[in-house]
Write an enzyme that holds these catalytic residues in place. Structure first.
Site, PDB file in Angstrom:
ATOM      1  N   ALA A 245      63.377 -15.443  -6.744  1.00  0.00           N
ATOM      2  CA  ALA A 245      62.538 -14.304  -6.378  1.00  0.00           C
ATOM      3  C   ALA A 245      61.316 -14.828  -5.630  1.00  0.00           C
ATOM      4  CB  ALA A 245      62.118 -13.567  -7.641  1.00  0.00           C
TER       5      ALA A 245
ATOM      6  N   GLY B  17      66.487 -16.255  -9.274  1.00  0.00           N
ATOM      7  CA  GLY B  17      67.266 -15.154  -8.710  1.00  0.00           C
ATOM      8  C   GLY B  17      68.358 -15.640  -7.763  1.00  0.00           C
TER       9      GLY B  17
ATOM     10  N   GLU C 242      71.099 -16.513 -10.060  1.00  0.00           N
ATOM     11  CA  GLU C 242      71.556 -15.257 -10.689  1.00  0.00           C
ATOM     12  C   GLU C 242      72.468 -14.472  -9.736  1.00  0.00           C
ATOM     13  OE1 GLU C 242      67.479 -14.125 -11.803  1.00  0.00           O
ATOM     14  OE2 GLU C 242      68.235 -13.926 -13.850  1.00  0.00           O
TER      15      GLU C 242
ATOM     16  N   GLU D 292      62.605 -20.135 -14.284  1.00  0.00           N
ATOM     17  CA  GLU D 292      61.594 -19.090 -14.494  1.00  0.00           C
ATOM     18  C   GLU D 292      60.583 -19.452 -15.570  1.00  0.00           C
ATOM     19  OE1 GLU D 292      64.752 -18.575 -13.834  1.00  0.00           O
ATOM     20  OE2 GLU D 292      65.023 -16.747 -12.636  1.00  0.00           O
TER      21      GLU D 292
END
Ligand code: 3HC
Ligand code: NAI
Length: 696
Positions: free
Chosen positions: A63, A101, A104, A124
């Site tokens: 992200a 992300g 993911e 994270e």
């Protein structure tokens, strides 16, 4: 089509390319672009499979961290779910990094292939949050909860070959273009009747005790933080809850963390350490001199550690000493340190052999003359160092970087011993040099910008965080830390004990208390610098307790006693009645009387003294920005990262509160607490300390 995500077709394979430099973070438009591309691939009857790939140097680094804490529109379609729901197979093709992300989304894909040099991970936790894009629910289903916990709670970047072994990857692409390999892979699987979807998998069998076991393991390290605990909770939820419900709970816990104090501090640390490495002293684009061979002069504690740092980075290094026996002992110590790593399992035997092969002990300056960089780590005496630099000037090839590891001496005096002061700079490593990540790069009066840029590049190559600063006694890191070191001993005179101060600082978040650290480093080291400063400046407050310990031969762990006592072969500090008696005696003699301290006063007394000094250092232009101080404290002194850094932390207390306290202590304790004018101006304006800079 989106500007940051492209869709092209190669035969029956639709290729979705994320193109958002530099690292393909999921910035503005990227998620939308991926969704649009998947929709397009699904709708296009000529497309029978898809590839998700990154342009440039990486797959997807996660992200966009800059977007955190700023509020964002509610997401109705999540990319990882949309990728997974595609009726046509999607292959993630990974090079560079698939992090957060990024991984993911790759886990949302039906297949994952990667080049051997790629790394994947869910880091994270390192920015105070948890994988909020399905990572905590999919990874345990794919590789089992135990391995998933380890990855998610450590946040480490897993090399592709290991990821293959763990089952995260389906295949490594050993040769040729990743994109071609991904297209070929997609064509191979496009007719498979059933697509593998991780969300539909059950959780592999596991021992239910793993959750409590990891909680026990991280209890000390993760104290005062929420993210690691929430990460564990999420994996536990994955093991007991249907996928969709797990995703809902993951999201709720993610939102709880996004704006936590620790997440804000860790985001600040992430960006400030990058900012700190871009120095105002060095213009962008300044060329760095190539470094293919290094030399270290002085095979003591630091020289050995620096040589290991070079070898760890694959840089051949020659090491010399004036004394052949010391050199042999230094090489022996290097061998033992590597052997200990092998025993611990952090290095394999081949890795040790490769490193040792890169370190060559030599007995003359002639043998190092051809090196591209010489790093001096001899005794901390200007005269000795000047002699070494005179010789280096005579023997080293033109253009070699001439660096000194001095912790405090004047770089200009050392440089003046050479006919090429522009090539001389400070390269101040921290002890143990092969472990601590800070490299303080000290600019002398005449150091050239090119040399600074070269040392910055060298720092990167050595996996160090290189921060450029100006020349003064103690430079930035040790100078800003010095008042802390004084106050901690003065606290003892006034009523505290070492174990109490250490406990307060450990509870604040340091891995070890400052007195225990002193014992580890050796009390003679601080003593020498202190005596030098006392001799130079009558205003320097003497520290009779610390002096007495050294006088008693209590030099720390190496002599079995320092601030604490140590049992033979053990590193555990035990409070020592002899030290308590010494402290009481000095207190009585000073007549100041003893009183109680609470933890908050201890923490503030130590750290505010350093904040005040840091403001002076910035005001004088020795450091130019608060981010430099903060980065040095994180990487040089083990300051707890989830508190951002010294100046960031002080802002969480409040600049006016900090100034008020310092002004009060100025009244009470005298001149050493005189507030820095820069601090006063910031307090008057209510401006954050993190915005402190030279010339403001
Ligand atoms: N968001 C925003 N910017 C990022 C970024 C990210 N995720 N990752 C890197 N950048 C920026 C850096 O700030 C830097 O910008 P600058 O040039 O202006 O300073 C630039 O990209 C290049 O980064 P580095 O200098 O760090 O490049 P390296 O090659 O040394 O390292 C990296 C690359 C390993 C990817 C490293 O940048 C990194 O660790 N990035 C963070 C990865 C991360 O934490 N991802 C998870 C994000 S959270 C998430 O995904 C939440 C999800 O679960 C919902
Ligand atoms: P040390 O005493 O362990 O090692 C110094 C080595 O230099 C000895 O092996 C000695 O034989 C050798 N030496 C002395 N004069 C020499 C000469 N003329 N030519 C070649 N070799 C010579 O000292 P240490 O602790 O490794 O410190 C070295 C330097 O690093 C000092 O400048 C010190 O201030 C600095 N430093 C030390 C730190 C520490 O925690 N020990 C931390 C950061 C910097």
């Amino acid at each position: 089509m989106s500007e940051v995500v492209h869709f092209t077709r190669q035969g029956p394979v639709g290729i979705i390319t994320v193109d958002y430099p530099p690292v393909n973070a999921l910035g503005p438009g990227v998620r939308e672009g991926i969704l649009e591309a998947v929709d397009r691939g699904v709708a296009d009857t000529q497309v029978r499979a898809m590839v998700l790939i990154g342009a440039g140097r990486s797959f997807i680094a996660g992200a966009d961290i800059r977007g955190f804490g700023k509020g964002r529109p509610t997401v109705t379609r999540r990319t990882h779910d949309v990728l997974e729901a595609s009726p046509k197979p999607v292959v993630a093709a990974i090079h560079g990094y698939a992090l957060g992300g990024g991984l993911e989304n790759a886990l949302g894909c039906h297949y994952r292939i990667a080049v051997p040099g790629a790394r994947v991970g869910l880091p994270e936790v390192l920015i105070g949050i948890l994988p909020g894009g399905g990572g905590t629910q999919r990874l345990p289903r794919l590789i089992g909860p135990e391995a998933a916990l380890e990855m998610i709670v450590s946040g480490r970047h897993v090399p592709a070959p290991e990821a293959l072994e763990l089952g995260i990857l389906d295949e490594l692409v050993e040769g040729g273009e990743l994109r071609d390999a991904a297209v070929a892979f997609a064509m191979r699987v496009m007719d498979e009747p059933v697509l593998p979807r991780i969300s539909e998998r059950g959780i592999p069998d596991h021992d239910p005790g793993i959750f409590d076991a990891i909680r026990r393991r991280i209890a000390r390290r993760a104290r005062n933080q929420k993210a690691p605990w929430h990460c564990i909770r999420c994996v536990e939820i994955a093991c007991s809850t249907p996928f969709e419900d797990g995703i809902r709970q993951e999201r709720a816990l993610f939102e709880e963390l996004e704006n936590s104090e620790e997440a804000k501090a860790l985001r600040y640390a992430f960006f400030s350490e990058r900012e700190a490495q871009r120095s105002p002293h060095v213009s962008r684009g300044t060329p760095a001199r190539p470094v293919a061979a290094a030399a270290v002069v002085g095979a003591g504690t630091m020289g050995g550690g620096i040589a290991m740092t070079c070898a760890d980075a694959g840089l051949p290094v020659k090491i010399m000493d004036k004394d052949p026996e010391t050199l042999a002992r230094g090489m022996e110590r290097i061998g033992k340190t590597y052997a200990a790593s092998v025993e611990r399992g952090s290095l394999d035997a081949a890795g040790m052999a490769a490193r040792l092969a890169l370190i060559e002990p030599v007995d003359s300056y002639d043998a190092i003359a051809g090196a591209d960089v010489a790093i001096e780590a001899v005794f901390e005496e200007t005269g000795v160092k000047r002699e070494v630099f005179e010789t280096l000037d005579r023997v080293m090839k033109p253009g070699a970087l001439l660096l000194t590891n001095t912790s405090a001496l004047d770089i200009d005096e050392i440089a003046a011993a050479t006919g090429r002061p522009e090539d001389v700079a400070g390269a101040h490593f921290f002890s143990p040099a092969n472990v601590m990540k800070l490299l303080e790069i000290v600019r002398g009066e005449r150091t050239s910008e090119e040399v600074l840029a070269s040392v910055q590049a060298l720092a990167k190559r050595l996996a160090k965080v290189g921060v450029v600063c100006g020349n003064c006694d103690g430079f930035v890191a040790n100078r800003s830390r010095a008042p802390f070191n004084t106050e901690m001993v003065l606290l003892l005179e006034e009523g505290a004990l070492p174990e109490q101060v250490d406990k307060a600082m450990v509870e604040f978040g340091y891995p070890m208390g400052p007195f225990a650290v002193g014992d580890l480093a050796g009390l003679d080291i601080g003593y020498a610098g202190r005596k030098r400063r006392e001799a130079a400046d009558p205003a320097v407050r003497p520290l009779p307790i610390a002096d007495a310990l050294v006088g008693m031969g209590r030099l720390g762990m190496k002599t079995g006693a320092g601030w604490y006592r140590y049992e033979a072969g053990s590193r555990t500090p035990h409070p020592d009645p002899e030290v308590a008696a010494l402290i009481r005696r000095v207190s009585d003699e000073s007549g100041a009387g003893r009183r109680d301290f609470d933890d908050e006063e201890i923490v503030q007394r130590l750290l505010f003294s350093s904040v005040n000094e840091a403001c002076r250092i910035i005001e004088e232009g020795i450091a130019r920005r608060a981010v430099e101080v903060d980065t040095m404290w994180l990487y040089g002194f083990g300051f707890p990262r989830y508190r951002g850094g010294l100046m960031y932390w002080a802002d969480t207390v409040g600049v006016r509160e900090v100034y008020g306290r310092i002004a009060a202590w100025h009244q009470r304790y005298g001149e050493r607490w005189a507030p820095s004018p820069l601090l006063r101006r910031l307090a008057e304006r209510g401006a954050p300390l993190t915005e402190a800079m030279t010339d403001m």
